[in-house]
Design a protein around this motif. Sequence first.
Motif: not given
Length: 317
Positions: A254-266, A311-317
């Motif tokens: 999700m982070k790689q696809n820019n769908l969340v802002d950050d990962i909270i470490p456990e 912006k989510m789901g928008v991409f350029n080839e």
Amino acid sequence: MEYLDFELPIKELEEQLAKCESLGKESNVDVTATHNQIQQKLEDTKKNIYQNLSAWQRVQLSRHPDRPYTLDYIKALCGDTFLELFGDRGVKDDKAMIGGLGKIGDQSFMIIGQQKGTNTKTRQYRNFGMANPEGYRKALRLMRMAEKFGIPVVTLIDTPGAYPGLEAEERGQGEAIARNIFEMFRIQVPIITIIIGEGASGGALGIGVGDKVFMLENTWYSVISPESCSSILWRSWEHKERAAEALKLTSFDMKQNNLVDDIIPEPLGGAHYDRETTFNTVKEYILSSYAMLSKIPMERLRAERIEKYSKMGVFNE
């Protein structure tokens, strides 16, 4: 402590370590060398397992019965300052959706989240964390109340999905979720969203529109669960591991696809291995995010919220 299938090597080593410590106490035999050897092997095994988890194993960790739930976070973050609020002012109070006012540090927040049960009785009482339409309408009522008094909102997501029963559909389940998504873009206070366990489908999105969206490391967020995806594509749950990989549902995906802002470490092993550390880390993320968001003019914050999701789901080839 309950162990998942892939954690059995850890269980065996912890049992060996306990026996070694017991032997050392009950006899005059020096077991220090053996103890240190087992301890080192245990630490290495934990690192090897938890640093190489598959998508399906992270799904399993997100559902671990010892994992902290929404009320655990509220108690740890707010202490005795939390005041729960009830009802949607239309049908009834949905026990699967928790909401109320509480202080984190010196700042008041409206905290909303799904609550699963800890045993059979409470799971039935909480409907396994699956909210009905009145749960989402209660959540929206509380968000509007927070907006009225200028109180920021924190949502904690942990649900296998919205309740799919006939009566829920009759009372407008789809409309309630869609209304929440629409209205959350317009709420004029900062919204911080954290996935603390399962984030499934519209059940999660109904309280999931935020200025900042975070995922704990061992959680998942997707349009459908791996089991349901497997049953649709292969007519069987046997391919759930394959489905989990294909869905790209982990926090890292999700982070790689820019769908969340950050990962909270456990903590190593998951949030349930060291609850206090997990709670403190979540608290830091909430307070630091609010400190940043509170400096942004409200009209600009709303515009950025809309732009972020557009912006989510928008991409350029």
